[in-house]
Design an enzyme around this catalytic site. Structure first.
Site, mmCIF file in Angstrom:
data_model
loop_
_atom_site.group_PDB
_atom_site.id
_atom_site.type_symbol
_atom_site.label_atom_id
_atom_site.label_comp_id
_atom_site.label_asym_id
_atom_site.label_seq_id
_atom_site.Cartn_x
_atom_site.Cartn_y
_atom_site.Cartn_z
ATOM 1 N N SER A 129 0.836 -1.196 0.000
ATOM 2 C CA SER A 129 0.000 0.000 0.000
ATOM 3 C C SER A 129 0.880 1.259 0.000
ATOM 4 O O SER A 129 1.663 1.448 -0.942
ATOM 5 C CB SER A 129 -0.968 -0.057 1.183
ATOM 6 O OG SER A 129 -1.996 0.914 1.055
ATOM 7 N N ASP A 179 -10.197 -5.318 -4.081
ATOM 8 C CA ASP A 179 -9.825 -4.118 -3.335
ATOM 9 C C ASP A 179 -10.699 -2.948 -3.761
ATOM 10 O O ASP A 179 -10.702 -2.554 -4.935
ATOM 11 C CB ASP A 179 -8.354 -3.812 -3.614
ATOM 12 C CG ASP A 179 -7.715 -2.861 -2.626
ATOM 13 O OD1 ASP A 179 -8.430 -2.053 -2.029
ATOM 14 O OD2 ASP A 179 -6.482 -2.936 -2.477
ATOM 15 N N HIS A 197 -8.147 -5.213 0.338
ATOM 16 C CA HIS A 197 -6.898 -4.486 0.485
ATOM 17 C C HIS A 197 -5.979 -5.086 1.549
ATOM 18 O O HIS A 197 -4.827 -4.670 1.655
ATOM 19 C CB HIS A 197 -7.203 -3.018 0.839
ATOM 20 C CG HIS A 197 -6.023 -2.115 0.761
ATOM 21 N ND1 HIS A 197 -5.370 -1.840 -0.431
ATOM 22 C CD2 HIS A 197 -5.354 -1.416 1.728
ATOM 23 C CE1 HIS A 197 -4.360 -1.020 -0.191
ATOM 24 N NE2 HIS A 197 -4.324 -0.752 1.099
#
Length: 260
Positions: A90, A210, A237
Site C-alpha cells: 500500500s 480491493d 486491500h
C-alpha cells in the site's frame, strides 16, 4: 523537511537483506507478522515502523514518501545491510519505489502489493474521509470505514454476526497514532515519473477485490515498470488477513526464482 527520528525497527533472520515498508494506518506487526517467519527463514528482514506506528513516536507536521524512503533506508544502514530487496504494501509501495529511485545502488529487487503510483479520485475521496474521521476522534466510525473499504466482501460477510462488533472494536483499538499523517503522505505522493527508471526485478501483486486502492493501480505499476511481473490475489486491500499463505508464497517464490 520533516525531521524523522530513528524508527523502531526489528531485525530477524540472516541472509540477503529484505527491507519492509508497511501501509498507512498500519504497522509492521499489523501488516507483516503472518509472513515474517517465512521471509526470515532465508533472509535478514529489517522491519521499521513509520512515525506514529508501533513503538516509533509520532512526529509533528506531515510526512512525505521522500522522508519515509530515506528513513527506512537509514534503518537498513543501521542493520548493516549494503543491499536489499524492498517489500512494500500500500503506502509502502510508494515508499519502496521512491527509495529505489533515491538509492538505486542499494536496491536489488521490489515486491509491491496493493499498490499505486499516485492516488486516483476514488482513493482521494477515501483519504479525505479517513482524515476527517480521525480528526473528529470518531474511531468507531473509522473502524466501520476500514472494514468496508479494507476487507473484501466475502471476507467481511463471513464474520459471524455476533462477532462483528468485537471485530470492529479490535480495528478501532489498533488504529496507530500516526494514521492521519501516513494517509496524508499517500495523498501527496506521485511516483509515476519514477517507474520507467526502475531496473531491478519487480513483482507487482494486485488485490482484485480491493475497493480502497483499485487493482487498476497495480496493473499500472506492472505496465510501467520495465520487465515487472504481475500476479493477483482474490482479496480486499488486506491480504495478510484474508489470504496470508497465498501472499507469502507469491513473495517467497519470486525471491527464490530471482535469487534475491
Amino acid at each position: 523537511m520533516t525531521h524523522i527520528p530513528a524508527l523502531s525497527t526489528s531485525v530477524t533472520g540472516s541472509g540477503p537483506g529484505l527491507l519492509l515498508a508497511h501501509g498507512a494506518g498500519g504497522s509492521i506487526e499489523g501488516n507483516y507478522a503472518p509472513i515474517i517467519p517465512a521471509l526470515a527463514a532465508a533472509h535478514t528482514v529489517v522491519a521499521p515502523d513509520y512515525p506514529g506506528s508501533g513503538a516509533t513516536p509520532r512526529v509533528p507536521g506531515g510526512l512525505t514518501v521522500d522522508v519515509l524512503a530515506d528513513a527506512i533506508v537509514a534503518e537498513a544502514d543501521r542493520a548493516g545491510l549494503e543491499t536489499f530487496t524492498l517489500i512494500g504494501y500500500s503506502l509502502g509501495t510508494l515508499v519502496s519505489v521512491r527509495a529505489a529511485t533515491r538509492h538505486p545502488e542499494r536496491v536489488r529487487g521490489l515486491v509491491l502489493t496493493a499498490g499505486l503510483a499516485r492516488p486516483d479520485n476514488r482513493l482521494r475521496a477515501s483519504l479525505d474521509l479517513w482524515q476527517k474521521l480521525l480528526a473528529d476522534g470518531d474511531l468507531k466510525a473509522f473502524a466501520r470505514f476500514v472494514a468496508l473499504s479494507g476487507f473484501g466482501e466475502d471476507f467481511y460477510n463471513a464474520v459471524p454476526e455476533d462477532q462483528v462488533a468485537p471485530f470492529l472494536d479490535q480495528i478501532a483499538v489498533n488504529v496507530p497514532a500516526g494514521a492521519a499523517e501516513q494517509a496524508g503522505a499517500v495523498g501527496l505522493a506521485d511516483t509515476t515519473a519514477d517507474l520507467p527508471g526502475i531496473s531491478v526485478p519487480t513483482l507487482v501483486i494486485a488485490t482484485t477485490q480491493d475497493t480502497l486502492v483499485s487493482p487498476a493501480n497495480s496493473r499500472y505499476l506492472a505496465d510501467n515498470i520495465p520487465g515487472a511481473e504481475y500476479a493477483e490475489i482474490a482479496s480486499g486491500h488486506i491480504p495478510m488477513a484474508e489470504r496470508p499463505e497465498e501472499w507469502q508464497k507469491l513473495i517467497t517464490d519470486f525471491l527464490e526464482r530471482k535469487g534475491l
